[in-house]
Design a protein around this motif. Structure first.
Motif, mmCIF file in Angstrom:
data_model
loop_
_atom_site.group_PDB
_atom_site.id
_atom_site.type_symbol
_atom_site.label_atom_id
_atom_site.label_comp_id
_atom_site.label_asym_id
_atom_site.label_seq_id
_atom_site.Cartn_x
_atom_site.Cartn_y
_atom_site.Cartn_z
ATOM 1 N N TYR A 195 0.830 -1.195 0.000
ATOM 2 C CA TYR A 195 0.000 0.000 0.000
ATOM 3 C C TYR A 195 0.871 1.255 0.000
ATOM 4 C CZ TYR A 195 -3.724 -3.146 1.547
ATOM 5 O OH TYR A 195 -4.638 -4.171 1.643
ATOM 6 N N CYS A 196 0.427 2.218 -0.741
ATOM 7 C CA CYS A 196 1.011 3.556 -0.711
ATOM 8 C C CYS A 196 0.157 4.415 0.221
ATOM 9 C CB CYS A 196 1.013 4.137 -2.119
ATOM 10 S SG CYS A 196 1.648 5.815 -2.255
ATOM 11 N N ALA A 197 0.796 5.257 1.002
ATOM 12 C CA ALA A 197 0.066 6.109 1.939
ATOM 13 C C ALA A 197 0.720 7.474 2.022
ATOM 14 C CB ALA A 197 0.019 5.460 3.319
ATOM 15 N N ALA A 198 -0.066 8.431 2.466
ATOM 16 C CA ALA A 198 0.420 9.797 2.653
ATOM 17 C C ALA A 198 -0.157 10.352 3.935
ATOM 18 C CB ALA A 198 0.019 10.674 1.468
ATOM 19 N N THR A 199 0.677 11.037 4.686
ATOM 20 C CA THR A 199 0.210 11.683 5.901
ATOM 21 C C THR A 199 0.954 12.994 6.072
ATOM 22 O OG1 THR A 199 -0.313 11.321 8.242
ATOM 23 C CG2 THR A 199 1.855 10.622 7.501
ATOM 24 N N PRO A 200 0.336 14.004 6.665
ATOM 25 C CA PRO A 200 1.048 15.263 6.891
ATOM 26 C C PRO A 200 2.270 15.053 7.775
ATOM 27 C CG PRO A 200 -1.307 15.566 7.163
ATOM 28 C CD PRO A 200 -1.082 14.106 7.055
ATOM 29 N N ASN A 201 3.306 15.828 7.555
ATOM 30 C CA ASN A 201 4.497 15.749 8.404
ATOM 31 C C ASN A 201 4.105 15.813 9.881
ATOM 32 O OD1 ASN A 201 6.244 15.642 6.240
ATOM 33 N ND2 ASN A 201 6.592 17.839 6.197
ATOM 34 N N GLY A 202 4.574 14.860 10.641
ATOM 35 C CA GLY A 202 4.251 14.828 12.062
ATOM 36 C C GLY A 202 2.929 14.169 12.391
ATOM 37 N N GLY A 203 2.189 13.774 11.365
ATOM 38 C CA GLY A 203 0.892 13.164 11.606
ATOM 39 C C GLY A 203 0.970 11.661 11.734
ATOM 40 N N SER A 204 -0.168 11.062 12.015
ATOM 41 C CA SER A 204 -0.264 9.607 12.125
ATOM 42 C C SER A 204 -0.718 9.024 10.797
ATOM 43 C CB SER A 204 -1.271 9.232 13.215
ATOM 44 O OG SER A 204 -1.615 7.867 13.131
ATOM 45 N N TRP A 205 -0.266 7.828 10.522
ATOM 46 C CA TRP A 205 -0.691 7.168 9.288
ATOM 47 C C TRP A 205 -2.143 6.736 9.354
ATOM 48 C CZ3 TRP A 205 2.381 7.613 5.263
ATOM 49 C CH2 TRP A 205 3.757 7.792 5.487
ATOM 50 N N TYR A 206 -2.707 6.720 10.548
ATOM 51 C CA TYR A 206 -4.046 6.169 10.701
ATOM 52 C C TYR A 206 -5.075 7.186 11.176
ATOM 53 C CZ TYR A 206 -1.502 1.873 10.052
ATOM 54 O OH TYR A 206 -0.705 0.893 9.513
ATOM 55 N N ASP A 207 -4.760 8.468 11.086
ATOM 56 C CA ASP A 207 -5.788 9.440 11.451
ATOM 57 C C ASP A 207 -6.493 9.949 10.202
ATOM 58 O OD1 ASP A 207 -3.486 12.193 12.156
ATOM 59 O OD2 ASP A 207 -4.327 11.493 10.261
ATOM 60 N N ARG A 208 -7.446 10.844 10.392
ATOM 61 C CA ARG A 208 -8.329 11.233 9.306
ATOM 62 C C ARG A 208 -7.639 12.061 8.238
ATOM 63 N NH1 ARG A 208 -10.304 16.498 10.022
ATOM 64 N NH2 ARG A 208 -9.705 17.463 11.992
ATOM 65 N N ASN A 209 -6.452 12.541 8.513
ATOM 66 C CA ASN A 209 -5.726 13.337 7.517
ATOM 67 C C ASN A 209 -4.790 12.501 6.662
ATOM 68 O OD1 ASN A 209 -6.837 15.860 8.339
ATOM 69 N ND2 ASN A 209 -5.487 15.796 10.123
#
Length: 122
Positions: free
Chosen positions: A95-109
């Motif tokens: 899987y490819c994923a993206a998250t904001p810097n400092g964020g969690s891979w599993y939150d709504r962002n």
């Protein structure tokens, strides 16, 4: 919104190579971290490698270190995972994923692609 579409999976033999691609679209990713994860049957999803979109800082898990390389093409909005010396234990959905810097891979962002199957035969 961010859309992520993976491609490049397939069935290969042990020792072969594959390059996975992740096409990103929808918004600028300059403040995001991009990642590759994998999930084998009956196992939890695990992180494989990450790269910051802006600076290119990378992380590679010990299980693939020296064999897998993550990279990104800023102009094409693409992230790649070059996988060399593949082993049967690398078999998983990637899987490819993206998250904001400092964020969690599993939150709504965070955003996830649909996954691509990699199967390595012995």
């Amino acid at each position: 919104q961010v859309q992520l579409v993976e491609s490049g999976g397939g069935l290969v033999q042990a020792g072969d190579s594959l390059r996975l691609s992740c096409a990103a679209s929808g918004r600028t990713l300059s403040t995001y971290v991009m990642g590759w994860f994998r999930q084998a049957p009956g196992r939890e999803r695990e992180i494989v490698s990450t790269i910051t979109w802006s600076g290119g800082s990378t992380y590679v898990s010990n299980s693939v270190k020296g064999r897998f390389t993550i990279s990104r093409d800023y102009a094409k909005n693409m992230v790649y995972l070059q996988m060399n010396s593949l082993k049967p234990e690398d078999t998983a959905v990637y899987y490819c994923a993206a998250t904001p810097n400092g964020g969690s891979w599993y939150d709504r962002n965070a955003y996830w692609g649909q996954g691509t199957q990699v199967t390595v035969s012995s």
